[in-house]
Design a protein around this motif. Structure first.
Motif, mmCIF file in Angstrom:
data_model
loop_
_atom_site.group_PDB
_atom_site.id
_atom_site.type_symbol
_atom_site.label_atom_id
_atom_site.label_comp_id
_atom_site.label_asym_id
_atom_site.label_seq_id
_atom_site.Cartn_x
_atom_site.Cartn_y
_atom_site.Cartn_z
ATOM 1 N N UNK A 12 58.377 61.970 44.384
ATOM 2 C CA UNK A 12 57.971 62.417 43.053
ATOM 3 C C UNK A 12 57.052 63.628 43.143
ATOM 4 N N UNK A 13 56.126 63.600 44.074
ATOM 5 C CA UNK A 13 55.215 64.737 44.238
ATOM 6 C C UNK A 13 55.970 65.993 44.646
ATOM 7 N N UNK A 14 57.033 65.813 45.436
ATOM 8 C CA UNK A 14 57.855 66.951 45.821
ATOM 9 C C UNK A 14 58.525 67.587 44.618
ATOM 10 N N UNK A 15 59.046 66.752 43.711
ATOM 11 C CA UNK A 15 59.661 67.292 42.501
ATOM 12 C C UNK A 15 58.625 67.949 41.598
ATOM 13 N N UNK A 16 57.436 67.370 41.544
ATOM 14 C CA UNK A 16 56.372 67.955 40.736
ATOM 15 C C UNK A 16 55.999 69.330 41.266
ATOM 16 N N UNK A 17 55.872 69.469 42.592
ATOM 17 C CA UNK A 17 55.555 70.764 43.188
ATOM 18 C C UNK A 17 56.642 71.782 42.899
ATOM 19 N N UNK A 18 57.900 71.375 43.042
ATOM 20 C CA UNK A 18 59.011 72.289 42.755
ATOM 21 C C UNK A 18 59.031 72.675 41.279
ATOM 22 N N UNK A 19 58.689 71.723 40.420
ATOM 23 C CA UNK A 19 58.650 72.015 38.989
ATOM 24 C C UNK A 19 57.569 73.047 38.677
ATOM 25 N N UNK A 20 56.408 72.880 39.283
ATOM 26 C CA UNK A 20 55.320 73.839 39.063
ATOM 27 C C UNK A 20 55.739 75.233 39.504
ATOM 28 N N UNK A 21 56.397 75.335 40.646
ATOM 29 C CA UNK A 21 56.819 76.637 41.159
ATOM 30 C C UNK A 21 57.881 77.270 40.261
#
Length: 507
Positions: A12-21
């Motif tokens: 989930x944190x990986x998707x959140x980071x990608x979303x922010x980028x």
């Protein structure tokens, strides 16, 4: 990450980071586009700016939130078009984040990530993010409301009911269309036991009371001003004989393919039909309950009268999660990628076009640009006349001219008034700035069309000041047409769309 990799390979944190980028990159592009834009304020934007100069709990056609946002943006970074419009991509970015939260709560982070990206790149969002209109805060509050409803259905907690009421109440201060939330919740409750349970235990009553309390200042303002917003909304609905308008319906349906995207709209229709025939997923039922009722209602409105393409904007946040979940779960990778690539290309085009609007004559074919170019130059003509003579006031006769001149002549001390043809005001300026016997003279009348005799007959004397030519696209050479008050122009004059002619009269 799309389809080919199992969801568990990315946290989930990986998707959140990608979303922010991803959202950060898109936001940077749109902010750069807003600051590079050569497009003047469209009438709605200029009107909302004038509202922001006089903060209130309501205005003639809309609730007050848009004016408050514009006032805040202006206090933060100035009164330029770029500063004021910058709020739009920021708010759409926040709406995409809220959509991620809703989709993750309903499905998982993978669908949440792609739902947010799909929504952020919808053609309608790409277009709207270049403007500051009432749809922008409305969509943000709608996505917030949707998340609170999802959590209320899942948790059935009074806390979520309170937050839901707050979101709906503030959303009603953004635009009247927030009332669709009540329709969507009622439709969901009609088909879902979980939705009905969510509203029990006074939770539904608490949410409704909070929403009404937050919206009540606007109700009071309308009551004090003879309910102009209600009258304006009624005029927009306009159900009149013959009550069937198939061409208006086709126009509205065609606009939805442009707003939501052709592939996504087809997927929505097919997926909704399949889910309605054989309901299998409670989460998808929830999403359809917050999209289909709005679309069906506006299809009916378009058939009975008319409906603008953007009126269905609130249907598409939930619809975005629905179509994203359908395509990912059915492994429609190719179709998904084609749609996303198409929408990304449109997003880039919408970001680039305003920057070159004055250099590339082909762009003048776009109705949006024809109505949003040249206003600064019109104001320059008026400013020069005001500098040459000591006028007591400037008189205009249309809402668009009033809004644009108030913005682009905001450094002028000469008051602006509008011609009101009757006792009942038909727009904000007729209500707040009508020409009266107390208006200081002499008066400079400014118009894009020849002076009507009805205005001239209201004065003892008038003097024609001629016609000034203002091109819409400066790179395009055109011939000027001579005209003066009170001459009339033949209907269908092709030059009308090529430039703005400022016709002045000393009255």
């Amino acid at each position: 990450m799309l389809g080919g990799s199992p969801p568990s390979t990315i946290s989930d944190n990986g998707y959140i980071l990608r979303l922010i980028l991803c959202l950060g990159a898109l936001l940077a592009l749109r902010l750069a586009a807003v600051h590079a834009s050569a497009v003047d304020f469209v009438m709605d934007e200029a009107q909302y700016w004038t509202w922001s100069r006089d903060l209130a709990f309501g205005y003639f056609s809309k609730p007050p939130l848009i004016a408050w946002i514009i006032r805040g943006a202006g206090e933060l970074c100035g009164q330029s078009e770029a500063c004021i419009r910058s709020a739009s991509p920021v708010l759409y970015t926040l709406a995409s984040v809220m959509l991620f939260a809703s989709a993750r709560a309903l499905f998982d982070a993978r669908i949440g990530f792609w739902s947010a990206i799909v929504f952020a790149t919808l053609p309608g969002v790409s277009y709207s993010s270049q403007l500051i209109t009432t749809d922008v805060p409305l969509i943000l509050l709608w996505t917030v409301m949707l998340y609170f409803w999802v959590m209320l259905v899942k948790r059935q907690s009074m806390g979520w009911a309170i937050l839901l009421g707050v979101a709906i109440g503030i959303g009603l201060l953004a635009k009247q269309a927030m009332i669709y939330a009540a329709l969507c919740m009622a439709c969901h409750a009609a088909v879902s036991r979980d939705a009905r349970d969510a509203l029990k235990g006074s939770r539904g009553i608490v949410a409704a009371v909070i929403a009404l309390a937050l919206f009540s200042p606007n109700i009071v303002w309308n009551a004090q001003n003879d309910f102009p917003t209600a009258k304006h909304t009624g005029a927009n609905i306009s159900w009149q004989y013959p009550y069937v308008h198939p061409l208006a319906l086709l126009e509205y349906v065609g606009a939805q393919f442009g707003v939501f995207g052709p592939i996504l709209l087809v997927v929505l229709i097919r997926g909704a039909w399949r889910e309605i025939r054989e309901p299998r997923d409670e989460n998808k039922i929830l999403l359809l309950a917050f999209s289909l009722p709005v679309l069906v209602l506006l299809l009916l409105q378009a058939l009975l009268s008319r409906a603008h393409g953007n009126w269905s904007a609130t249907a598409y946040p939930a619809a975005t999660i629905f179509v994203t979940a359908v395509m990912l779960q059915m492994n429609r990778q190719v179709l998904f990628r084609i749609s996303l690539a198409l929408h990304l290309a449109v997003a880039v085009i919408f970001a680039a076009v305003p920057a070159f609007a004055r250099q590339w004559p082909m762009f003048e074919q776009l109705q949006f640009l024809r109505s949003a170019l040249g206003w600064q130059d019109v104001a320059g003509v008026v400013r020069a006349k005001l500098a040459a003579e000591p006028y007591g006031a400037v008189l205009v006769r249309t809402r668009d001219m009033a809004a644009e001149m108030l913005y682009y002549l905001r450094d002028s001390d000469v008051p602006l008034v509008i011609w009101a043809p009757g006792p009942e005001p038909h727009d904000h300026y007729q209500m707040t700035r009508p020409l009266t016997a107390a208006t200081p003279e002499p008066i400079l009348f400014v118009s894009l069309r020849p002076c009507p005799t009805t205005i001239l007959d209201a004065f003892d004397t008038s003097e024609s000041l001629g016609v000034e030519r203002v091109d819409l696209v400066k790179a395009q050479a055109r011939d000027a047409i001579s005209a003066s008050c009170p001459d009339t122009r033949a209907p269908g004059d092709p030059a009308r769309s090529d430039r703005r002619e400022v016709i002045g009269a000393l009255i």
